[in-house]
Design a protein around this motif. Structure first.
Motif, PDB file in Angstrom:
ATOM      1  N   ALA A  60       0.834  -1.207   0.000  1.00 41.53           N
ATOM      2  CA  ALA A  60       0.000   0.000   0.000  1.00 41.53           C
ATOM      3  C   ALA A  60       0.864   1.251   0.000  1.00 41.53           C
ATOM      4  O   ALA A  60       0.594   2.216  -0.741  1.00 41.53           O
ATOM      5  N   LEU A  61       1.906   1.243   0.819  1.00 39.21           N
ATOM      6  CA  LEU A  61       2.823   2.388   0.829  1.00 39.21           C
ATOM      7  C   LEU A  61       3.487   2.543  -0.535  1.00 39.21           C
ATOM      8  O   LEU A  61       3.649   3.665  -1.035  1.00 39.21           O
ATOM      9  N   ALA A  66       4.431   5.316  -5.698  1.00 44.98           N
ATOM     10  CA  ALA A  66       4.431   5.267  -7.162  1.00 44.98           C
ATOM     11  C   ALA A  66       3.565   6.378  -7.741  1.00 44.98           C
ATOM     12  O   ALA A  66       3.932   7.022  -8.736  1.00 44.98           O
ATOM     13  N   LEU A  67       2.402   6.616  -7.124  1.00 43.90           N
ATOM     14  CA  LEU A  67       1.540   7.711  -7.568  1.00 43.90           C
ATOM     15  C   LEU A  67       2.254   9.049  -7.473  1.00 43.90           C
ATOM     16  O   LEU A  67       2.164   9.897  -8.372  1.00 43.90           O
ATOM     17  N   VAL A  68       2.972   9.243  -6.377  1.00 43.69           N
ATOM     18  CA  VAL A  68       3.703  10.498  -6.189  1.00 43.69           C
ATOM     19  C   VAL A  68       4.814  10.632  -7.225  1.00 43.69           C
ATOM     20  O   VAL A  68       5.033  11.704  -7.795  1.00 43.69           O
ATOM     21  N   MET A  69       5.519   9.548  -7.491  1.00 48.28           N
ATOM     22  CA  MET A  69       6.572   9.569  -8.501  1.00 48.28           C
ATOM     23  C   MET A  69       6.034  10.013  -9.856  1.00 48.28           C
ATOM     24  O   MET A  69       6.676  10.782 -10.576  1.00 48.28           O
ATOM     25  N   ILE A 118      -4.769   4.502   3.476  1.00 49.30           N
ATOM     26  CA  ILE A 118      -3.319   4.674   3.605  1.00 49.30           C
ATOM     27  C   ILE A 118      -2.732   5.182   2.293  1.00 49.30           C
ATOM     28  O   ILE A 118      -1.889   6.086   2.278  1.00 49.30           O
ATOM     29  N   VAL A 119      -3.183   4.608   1.183  1.00 41.16           N
ATOM     30  CA  VAL A 119      -2.703   5.074  -0.121  1.00 41.16           C
ATOM     31  C   VAL A 119      -3.039   6.552  -0.316  1.00 41.16           C
ATOM     32  O   VAL A 119      -2.181   7.367  -0.694  1.00 41.16           O
ATOM     33  N   VAL A 120      -4.279   6.935  -0.032  1.00 40.25           N
ATOM     34  CA  VAL A 120      -4.723   8.317  -0.244  1.00 40.25           C
ATOM     35  C   VAL A 120      -3.993   9.279   0.693  1.00 40.25           C
ATOM     36  O   VAL A 120      -3.430  10.298   0.264  1.00 40.25           O
ATOM     37  N   SER A 126       2.941  13.002   0.978  1.00 40.37           N
ATOM     38  CA  SER A 126       4.175  13.058   0.199  1.00 40.37           C
ATOM     39  C   SER A 126       4.195  14.258  -0.735  1.00 40.37           C
ATOM     40  O   SER A 126       5.244  14.883  -0.945  1.00 40.37           O
ATOM     41  N   TRP A 127       3.057  14.587  -1.316  1.00 39.55           N
ATOM     42  CA  TRP A 127       2.987  15.804  -2.124  1.00 39.55           C
ATOM     43  C   TRP A 127       3.346  17.025  -1.275  1.00 39.55           C
ATOM     44  O   TRP A 127       4.134  17.869  -1.688  1.00 39.55           O
TER      45      TRP A 127
END
Length: 432
Positions: A60-61, A66-69, A118-120, A126-127
């Motif tokens: 999940a982390l 990956a989304l942030v990347m 957790i993903v959201v 991170s953003w």
């Protein structure tokens, strides 16, 4: 501390306080949700110690990172064009606060809800971490980057300790009343959300946007221009090769740091035998050591140089991993955790300061977006490799933590390639 000589012309001390308060605000999220409380609760309470629980947590982390990347470099370029870093920071902060509060709805068996939230929440966090880092070069003079970065990290760990301390006090009271974890953990999520949102208001009140919008911001193809600028940044990698070497270094050593942040509580409880309240005390002490490391090391790195300062912390990280792997008692593990805490504050402060020094001043948001790509890639590689090694060795987390030394040693080798003076000259070449 002498703040006047450390700041760029026109920057007021209150702005630095506002900027550092964001580190104070968001540190409670990583301390309570990712490290001390929710991680262990997810494995032991939500997933009922299922064999796949630790892997699900790291997966999940990894999805969030990956989304942030994939998104942060373009968001950074978009914010640079419109001088909108502060506005964007406000939006992502609201997203993280709300999704953290929603974690209070998670209970035993609600695995899917827990993983989605957790993903959201970690994506929003991170953003925000990347956007606030991009303000650093606007505030601090190049020769004081380490010092000012250290102030932010130091205040951040203080915020993490305060949030965790409040949660620990409540948990101890709740346990004394016979309240189960399924009831007291949700309350700690609400506490964490409040302790994120309120101090962040200080940031929004005091921090100014010093950047100026660029011409393309007013054009309809602004988003497309952002993507084009991002592609140009990668095409210019040869001109900023020291920044790129630093990013490669960060992919390695931050992978090791991510293991410490994401799996410390799980390792302490499953391998060493800590109880939940003991784990919270351990993480509290780790944050205290990290605060001292960030503050002291920030001043030291301005004196001895960023490269040497970061290199020394990576050597100490190797020692911390070896001690943790060999620990057979709680006392032994306390030594490893203390060293790791000091290294955590100093290495993250040193890395952010070096990135600020080597990033082109006109592309701070964009280059810190690239920096975030490196950090988040590390956050995928580190915990997932730890989980994979644990699985392949039949659950032997000692081998996994010992193997983490490879990441820090690789970081040391890559750091050797960075020439700070050459990198700074390349960064300021196009200022005028």
């Amino acid at each position: 501390m002498d703040t006047t000589s450390a700041l760029n012309p026109g920057v007021r001390k209150r702005e630095v306080l506002g900027w550092a308060m964001y580190d104070f605000a968001n540190s409670g999220y990583t301390t309570v949700v990712i490290t001390a409380v929710f991680a262990a609760y997810f494995v032991g309470g939500v997933a009922d110690k299922a064999p796949w629980a630790t892997f699900a947590w790291t997966a999940a982390l990894s999805v969030s990172y990956a989304l942030v990347m994939l998104t942060m470099p373009t968001l950074g370029a978009w914010a640079d064009m419109r001088a909108a870093k502060k506005r964007l920071l406000m939006v992502v902060t609201a997203g993280c606060v709300l999704s953290t509060a929603a974690l209070s709805l998670v209970g035993p068996g609600t695995v899917a809800l827990a993983l989605v939230l957790i993903v959201v929440s970690n994506t929003f966090y991170s953003w925000g971490e990347s956007i606030t880092a991009a303000f650093l070069p606007e505030l601090a003079r190049p020769q004081a980057m380490g010092r000012v970065s250290g102030w932010g990290w130091g205040l951040g760990y203080l915020g993490g300790m305060l949030t965790l301390g409040i949660c620990l006090a409540y948990v101890l009271w709740a346990q004394g009343q016979g309240i189960p974890a399924s009831q007291f953990v949700p309350v700690t999520m609400l506490v964490t959300a409040v302790m994120y949102g309120l101090p962040a208001l200080v940031t929004f009140a005091l921090l100014k946007e010093h950047a100026q919008p660029r011409a393309p911001a007013a054009e309809p193809q602004g988003l497309r221009a952002s993507w084009q600028q991002l592609r140009r940044t990668f095409a210019q990698a040869r001109r900023y090769r020291d920044f790129m070497w630093l990013m490669a270094c960060a992919v390695c050593y931050q992978g090791g740091v991510a293991v410490a942040i994401s799996l410390a509580a799980i390792y302490a409880e499953q391998v060493i035998g800590f109880q939940p309240q003991e784990t919270m005390v351990l993480i509290f002490a780790l944050n205290a050591a990290a605060m001292a490391g960030a503050l002291a090391w920030g001043h030291l790195q301005d004196r001895i140089g960023h490269k040497l300062a970061l290199g020394l912390t990576l050597v100490a990280w190797v020692a911390a991993c070896v001690i943790a792997a060999l620990s057979t008692t709680k006392g032994d593990f306390w030594w490893a955790a203390t060293i790791a805490g000091i290294c955590m504050g100093s290495s993250q402060s040193a890395g952010r300061a070096m990135a600020g020094l080597l990033a082109p001043p006109k592309q701070l948001g964009e280059f810190f977006g690239l920096w975030t790509v490196a950090i988040r890639l590390a956050s995928i590689i580190g915990p997932l490799s730890y989980g994979a090694i644990t699985w392949m060795t039949g659950g032997n987390q000692r081998v996994a933590i010992l193997s983490t030394t490879v990441l820090f040693l690789a970081g040391l080798i890559l750091l050797w390639k960075v020439d700070v003076v050459r990198g700074r000259e390349a960064a300021i070449r196009d200022m005028h």
